[in-house]
Design a protein around this motif. Structure first.
Motif, PDB file in Angstrom:
ATOM      1  N   LYS A  79      -5.513   2.755  -0.125  1.00 23.00           N
ATOM      2  CA  LYS A  79      -4.268   2.641   0.632  1.00 23.00           C
ATOM      3  C   LYS A  79      -3.174   1.874  -0.098  1.00 23.00           C
ATOM      4  O   LYS A  79      -1.992   2.040   0.217  1.00 23.00           O
ATOM      5  N   LEU A  80      -3.531   1.013  -1.046  1.00 27.47           N
ATOM      6  CA  LEU A  80      -2.559   0.137  -1.706  1.00 27.47           C
ATOM      7  C   LEU A  80      -2.348   0.568  -3.152  1.00 27.47           C
ATOM      8  O   LEU A  80      -3.294   0.606  -3.945  1.00 27.47           O
ATOM      9  N   THR A  81      -1.075   0.879  -3.489  1.00 22.90           N
ATOM     10  CA  THR A  81      -0.684   1.264  -4.843  1.00 22.90           C
ATOM     11  C   THR A  81       0.438   0.344  -5.301  1.00 22.90           C
ATOM     12  O   THR A  81       1.286  -0.056  -4.499  1.00 22.90           O
ATOM     13  N   GLY A  82       0.432   0.008  -6.583  1.00 23.43           N
ATOM     14  CA  GLY A  82       1.454  -0.895  -7.098  1.00 23.43           C
ATOM     15  C   GLY A  82       1.989  -0.469  -8.442  1.00 23.43           C
ATOM     16  O   GLY A  82       1.301   0.178  -9.236  1.00 23.43           O
ATOM     17  N   GLN A 116       4.598   8.958  -0.397  1.00 27.44           N
ATOM     18  CA  GLN A 116       3.570   8.449  -1.296  1.00 27.44           C
ATOM     19  C   GLN A 116       4.123   7.765  -2.542  1.00 27.44           C
ATOM     20  O   GLN A 116       3.410   6.985  -3.181  1.00 27.44           O
ATOM     21  N   ASN A 117       5.348   8.036  -2.934  1.00 26.15           N
ATOM     22  CA  ASN A 117       5.900   7.472  -4.163  1.00 26.15           C
ATOM     23  C   ASN A 117       5.860   5.942  -4.114  1.00 26.15           C
ATOM     24  O   ASN A 117       6.357   5.326  -3.176  1.00 26.15           O
ATOM     25  N   VAL A 118       5.276   5.317  -5.137  1.00 31.85           N
ATOM     26  CA  VAL A 118       5.109   3.865  -5.124  1.00 31.85           C
ATOM     27  C   VAL A 118       6.425   3.140  -5.346  1.00 31.85           C
ATOM     28  O   VAL A 118       6.616   2.009  -4.893  1.00 31.85           O
ATOM     29  N   GLN A 119       7.365   3.762  -6.043  1.00 27.87           N
ATOM     30  CA  GLN A 119       8.596   3.086  -6.445  1.00 27.87           C
ATOM     31  C   GLN A 119       9.590   3.065  -5.299  1.00 27.87           C
ATOM     32  O   GLN A 119      10.137   4.105  -4.920  1.00 27.87           O
ATOM     33  N   SER A 173       6.723  -3.157  -7.500  1.00 30.36           N
ATOM     34  CA  SER A 173       6.826  -2.354  -6.281  1.00 30.36           C
ATOM     35  C   SER A 173       5.429  -2.132  -5.736  1.00 30.36           C
ATOM     36  O   SER A 173       4.499  -1.813  -6.492  1.00 30.36           O
ATOM     37  N   LEU A 174       5.271  -2.284  -4.420  1.00 32.80           N
ATOM     38  CA  LEU A 174       3.996  -2.081  -3.753  1.00 32.80           C
ATOM     39  C   LEU A 174       4.175  -1.085  -2.620  1.00 32.80           C
ATOM     40  O   LEU A 174       5.181  -1.129  -1.892  1.00 32.80           O
ATOM     41  N   SER A 175       3.212  -0.188  -2.473  1.00 30.13           N
ATOM     42  CA  SER A 175       3.230   0.795  -1.391  1.00 30.13           C
ATOM     43  C   SER A 175       1.900   0.733  -0.657  1.00 30.13           C
ATOM     44  O   SER A 175       0.830   0.837  -1.285  1.00 30.13           O
ATOM     45  N   TYR A 176       1.955   0.569   0.655  1.00 32.98           N
ATOM     46  CA  TYR A 176       0.740   0.518   1.470  1.00 32.98           C
ATOM     47  C   TYR A 176       0.767   1.678   2.463  1.00 32.98           C
ATOM     48  O   TYR A 176       1.714   1.827   3.247  1.00 32.98           O
ATOM     49  N   LYS A 177      -0.242   2.517   2.398  1.00 32.78           N
ATOM     50  CA  LYS A 177      -0.319   3.705   3.253  1.00 32.78           C
ATOM     51  C   LYS A 177      -0.909   3.321   4.602  1.00 32.78           C
ATOM     52  O   LYS A 177      -2.102   3.000   4.707  1.00 32.78           O
ATOM     53  N   LEU A 178      -0.078   3.334   5.653  1.00 32.44           N
ATOM     54  CA  LEU A 178      -0.545   3.008   6.998  1.00 32.44           C
ATOM     55  C   LEU A 178      -1.422   4.122   7.555  1.00 32.44           C
ATOM     56  O   LEU A 178      -2.379   3.871   8.294  1.00 32.44           O
TER      57      LEU A 178
END
Length: 686
Positions: free
Chosen positions: A360-363, A43-46, A412-417
């Motif tokens: 789902k999308l964190t930045g 889950q960490n966005v970085q 940094s972008l994190s997308y949770k599938l």
């Protein structure tokens, strides 16, 4: 080794309001390490960030029985050790000099004792650490490669506790407790080797010295529910002296005073005054050469941080202003005396936000503006193509010579599938204005440092990284695969034929160019059961191109290694017995070897056709340890048995070239530091 430890948790003994409880919870972040579970890694966005679990890292077998955070992080993907028994680490193609290590916000420039065999940091004084592998949030700067952010431990507020360790090579002690209960606490931890005491027992070595010491101290004062002060002090000193041959000394000193103020339960500010100093004082008298060398880095800073909570979103903003004084060299060779010392003013301002755009999308998006102004008071000059001074400039004290401005975007972008998988993508531009110049791939007290000037420009690195992360539904296993590409401009290296002591003016020694590194990092964790651990594999390339060196062609950087494998296993047999093992493999490191030689009068002169065109032998070793623990009602006893380099592999530390008596033949000779090293420790906790 005999150890006595008394550990206690911070406990709130009085009722508190909801606001005070929130404030206390944030305060405890100073002393409590957050769990780095598989879920958090997903889950960490970085991207490229490693939140270190210090307790797990301590389980890795260590040299001489010391728990060493610097050597432990070398077991992580994308992180490489400089050499055998070195505390320095290299991240994604960068050198250790391109990292910044922060201890309670103050930079530490030499992170090793005794040439790196021991870390500069006493593990009893550490609380938490995070490693950023080039993808930095905007509040971090000053490094073109990576940042290791370490938080010092605060003292217990409820009672007096302490511990001590006595080993074959070193002893350390820790004392902590309240000055005013539930209001003011302190922690003091000190460590010293005593090998010099054994040397004095020998008539042959009684005039030699070999020791280090370090001291950590921290005071925590809760003024009221909204305000808290932290005062941190750290110092370390090394001395290695061989009678009538060499006298090498270096030391670190940092101190910081932080005021933490809470505006409400979600927003706060931190105001920090800090000082950092690193000094070297070395002398060599060998083969008729007498060299006395001094150097230092001194930094004084004011830093202001703001953390603003906006529901699910968070903003971090701030600024830092610093005055630097860097002595590249002050030396005396035979009857020649000279020095080069320069000062600079550095300023930075930043804004970084973490946003939940969708479920789902964190930045994490940020921007940092850095300015660096070398100041007058010493000579500046122009250099011609041959490395000679063509013009001198004599600026007044505190007059700005030139200002380098670098704008550094970060994202940094994190997308949770799904609940068990995510993908991440990141980009960061970072810059660095303190440059290290060394003759080899490892850090030593003989390294020379320079700041950006009218000639030397800031190192600027652009890195893009992407990865896929997943875990099993019950978090027994998790996996990650990251790819990165890093380009760096204004990197410097020695001109052909130049070395550490060729010139006092460092700009005459170097040429600027560019570098690139790229690679893949794979990591698999096993998190549950009797057997836990991880496997980390890194495939990487690191290259440099400088006009005037190696014919202007790209060449392997001296820290280029193709493969790195780290396997760490921890097995809990029962309540009393546990076993740990770590196997490390590194491809041979690039180095420069002579391609030929010719005779000039009575001297043989080496000819070098290619920079870093050869490879050292591969490096590998196995470390193991076993611990027996018995818990009583009031005390816990523990025996720890360890073996460093179990199968006695003599790994390359230095490769030198030696001529035969008539000079007709030359051979490469490998020097190694350690074979097998056993250790034993006894711990008691009460």
């Amino acid at each position: 080794m005999f150890s006595v430890f008394l550990l206690a948790a911070t406990v709130l003994t009085q009722p508190v309001t909801a606001e005070e409880d929130s404030i206390r919870t944030e305060q405890l972040e100073e002393v409590v390490v957050t769990s780095n579970s598989a879920h958090q890694r997903i889950q960490n966005v970085q991207t490229g960030a490693e939140v270190l679990q210090l307790e797990d890292l301590k389980t890795a077998p260590q040299l001489f029985g010391e728990n060493d955070i610097m050597r432990s992080i070398q077991l992580l993907p994308g992180v490489k050790s400089e050499s055998d028994a070195s505390s320095g680490f290299q991240v994604r193609g960068g050198t250790s000099a391109q990292n910044q290590v922060l201890f309670d916000n103050a930079p530490v420039y030499n992170v090793g004792h005794m040439g790196g065999m021991f870390s500069a940091f006493n593990d009893d004084a550490l609380a938490a650490a995070t490693l950023y592998k080039g993808l930095l949030p905007a509040q971090y700067g000053g490094a073109s490669s990576a940042v290791l952010d370490i938080t010092g431990k605060t003292g217990n507020r409820n009672g007096l506790h302490g511990g001590a360790t006595i080993g074959l090579l070193a002893a350390k002690a820790t004392l902590e407790g309240p000055i005013i209960k539930d209001k003011v606490s302190f922690l003091v931890s000190a460590r010293r080797t005593y090998m010099d005491m054994f040397l004095k027992l020998s008539d042959d070595f009684k005039d030699n010295s070999l020791y280090f010491y370090d001291v950590n101290a921290k005071v925590d004062w809760t003024i009221n529910a909204r305000n808290q002060l932290f005062l941190t002090f750290f110092t370390g000193y090394d001395k290695t002296a061989v009678e009538n041959m060499v006298d090498v000394r270096w030391g670190n000193l940092t101190t910081s005073l932080k005021w933490l103020h809470h505006f409400n339960s979600y927003s706060n500010s931190q105001t920090t005054l800090l000082y950092s100093g690193y000094n070297t004082d070395n002398g060599v008298d060998f083969l008729g050469m007498n060299l006395w060398y001094k150097g230092h880095i001194r930094q004084s800073s004011l830093r202001q941080d703001f953390h603003i909570g906006l529901g699910e979103h968070h903003l971090k903003a701030g600024f830092q202003t610093s005055l630097l004084n860097v002595k590249s060299a002050e030396w005396e060779i035979v009857s020649k005396y000279d020095k080069e010392e320069r000062r600079a003013w550095e300023n930075a301002v930043w804004l970084n936000g973490t946003f939940n755009f969708t479920p789902k999308l964190t930045g994490s998006l940020g921007l940092r503006l850095n300015t660096f102004s070398p100041l007058g008071g010493s000579y500046y000059y122009d250099i011609d193509d041959n490395g000679n001074i063509s013009w001198y400039y004599n600026y007044r004290d505190d007059e700005i010579v030139k200002t380098h401005v670098v704008l550094e975007p970060r994202a940094s972008l994190s997308y949770k599938l799904s609940e068990v998988a995510s993908v991440k993508l990141g980009y960061a531009r970072t810059s660095q204005n303190i440059h290290a110049l060394r003759n080899q791939s490892t850090s030593t007290p003989f390294d020379r440092y320079a700041i950006s000037s009218n000639i030397i420009k800031p190192e600027i690195a652009d890195q893009i990284s992407g990865g896929f992360y997943m875990m099993t539904p019950a978090q027994e296993y998790d996996f990650s695969l990251e790819a990165y590409y890093r380009h760096i401009s204004n990197v410097i290296d020695y001109r052909d034929g130049k070395s550490f002591s060729s010139e006092i003016e460092i700009e005459r020694l170097v040429l600027p160019g560019k570098g690139k590194s790229y690679g893949l990092e794979f990591c698999a964790h096993k998190n549950t059961g009797k057997l836990t651990g991880w496997l980390a594999y890194t495939l990487s390339w690191s290259k440099t191109q400088i006009d005037g060196i190696n014919g202007g062609k790209w060449y392997n950087a001296n820290n280029d290694r193709r493969h790195d494998i780290n396997i760490v296993a921890m097995y809990e047999l029962n309540k009393r017995w546990s076993f740990n093992a770590a196997w490390v493999f590194n491809s041979g490191q690039a180095f420069t070897a002579p391609s030929g030689k010719y005779q000039l009068i009575d001297n043989w002169i080496y000819y070098y056709a290619e920079r870093n065109g050869y490879r050292a032998p591969d490096y590998h070793r196995l470390d193991v340890s076993a611990s027996w623990t018995k818990k009583g009602k009031k005390t816990t006893r523990q025996w720890v048995f360890g073996i460093y380099n179990l199968y006695n592999r003599y790994n390359p530390y230095l490769i030198n070239f030696e001529d035969s008596e008539n000079g007709a033949r030359t051979r490469a000779v490998q020097y190694s530091l350690f074979g097998i090293v056993p250790s034993v420790a006894f711990n008691i906790k009460f």
